[in-house]
Design a protein around this motif. Structure first.
Motif, short mmCIF file in Angstrom:
data_model
loop_
_atom_site.label_atom_id
_atom_site.label_comp_id
_atom_site.label_asym_id
_atom_site.label_seq_id
_atom_site.Cartn_x
_atom_site.Cartn_y
_atom_site.Cartn_z
N ILE A 73 67.58 32.08 89.75
CA ILE A 73 68.33 32.33 88.52
C ILE A 73 67.88 33.68 87.98
CG2 ILE A 73 68.80 31.55 86.17
CD1 ILE A 73 68.18 28.71 87.12
N PRO A 74 68.81 34.58 87.75
CA PRO A 74 68.44 35.89 87.21
C PRO A 74 67.71 35.76 85.87
CG PRO A 74 70.72 35.88 87.94
CD PRO A 74 70.24 34.47 88.01
N GLY A 75 66.65 36.53 85.73
CA GLY A 75 65.89 36.51 84.49
C GLY A 75 64.82 35.43 84.44
N ARG A 76 64.74 34.60 85.47
CA ARG A 76 63.74 33.52 85.53
C ARG A 76 62.64 33.90 86.52
NH1 ARG A 76 64.76 30.98 80.95
NH2 ARG A 76 66.85 30.19 80.88
N ALA A 77 61.60 33.11 86.57
CA ALA A 77 60.47 33.36 87.46
C ALA A 77 60.95 33.47 88.91
CB ALA A 77 59.45 32.23 87.34
N SER A 78 60.43 34.49 89.60
CA SER A 78 60.78 34.66 91.01
C SER A 78 60.00 33.66 91.86
CB SER A 78 60.43 36.08 91.46
OG SER A 78 59.02 36.25 91.52
N ASP A 79 60.40 33.55 93.12
CA ASP A 79 59.68 32.66 94.04
C ASP A 79 58.21 33.07 94.13
OD1 ASP A 79 61.93 31.15 94.56
OD2 ASP A 79 62.43 32.25 96.41
N GLY A 80 57.96 34.36 94.22
CA GLY A 80 56.60 34.86 94.32
C GLY A 80 55.78 34.53 93.08
N GLN A 81 56.38 34.68 91.92
CA GLN A 81 55.68 34.37 90.67
C GLN A 81 55.38 32.87 90.59
OE1 GLN A 81 58.72 36.16 88.20
NE2 GLN A 81 57.31 37.78 87.55
N ARG A 82 56.33 32.05 90.99
CA ARG A 82 56.10 30.59 90.98
C ARG A 82 55.00 30.20 91.96
NH1 ARG A 82 61.95 30.27 90.61
NH2 ARG A 82 61.99 29.80 92.83
N ARG A 83 55.00 30.84 93.14
CA ARG A 83 53.94 30.56 94.12
C ARG A 83 52.57 30.95 93.57
NH1 ARG A 83 57.78 32.33 97.93
NH2 ARG A 83 56.92 34.42 97.84
N MET A 84 52.49 32.10 92.90
CA MET A 84 51.21 32.55 92.33
C MET A 84 50.72 31.57 91.27
SD MET A 84 48.68 34.57 92.11
CE MET A 84 49.03 36.10 92.92
N ILE A 85 51.60 31.13 90.40
CA ILE A 85 51.23 30.16 89.36
C ILE A 85 50.73 28.87 90.02
CG2 ILE A 85 52.13 28.67 87.52
CD1 ILE A 85 53.92 31.15 86.74
N ARG A 86 51.45 28.37 91.01
CA ARG A 86 51.05 27.15 91.71
C ARG A 86 49.69 27.32 92.39
NH1 ARG A 86 53.99 23.46 89.41
NH2 ARG A 86 56.20 23.83 89.57
N SER A 87 49.47 28.48 92.97
CA SER A 87 48.20 28.74 93.65
C SER A 87 47.04 28.70 92.66
CB SER A 87 48.27 30.11 94.33
OG SER A 87 47.02 30.46 94.87
N VAL A 88 47.21 29.34 91.52
CA VAL A 88 46.13 29.38 90.53
C VAL A 88 45.86 27.99 89.96
CG1 VAL A 88 45.36 30.36 88.34
CG2 VAL A 88 46.54 31.82 89.98
#
Length: 71
Positions: A1-16
């Motif tokens: 979804i434009p303007g929402r968290a990217s896949d990479g950002q979501r992966r980083m959050i999940r990793s942390v």
């Protein structure tokens, strides 16, 4: 979804959060309290950097909100 968290950002959050030992429910509570969203999928991409940095700070025992680090 434009303007929402990217896949990479979501992966980083999940990793942390995995490194911190947090559950998805704990992440949702944090996001709701601090950013007024119920899931990473609804997080504006502009806020993702702040969320990632806050989570890293809490993970590292740094400048995060003390209640969140011990919560």
């Amino acid at each position: 979804i434009p303007g929402r968290a990217s896949d990479g950002q979501r992966r980083m959050i999940r990793s942390v959060i995995r490194e911190m030992g947090w559950t998805d429910e704990r992440l949702r509570a944090f996001l709701d309290k601090r950013y007024h969203v119920s899931d990473v999928a609804f997080l504006p991409s502009a806020k993702c950097g702040a969320v990632i940095e806050a989570l890293k700070a809490m993970r590292d025992g740094g400048r995060g909100d003390r209640r969140e680090r011990h919560g």
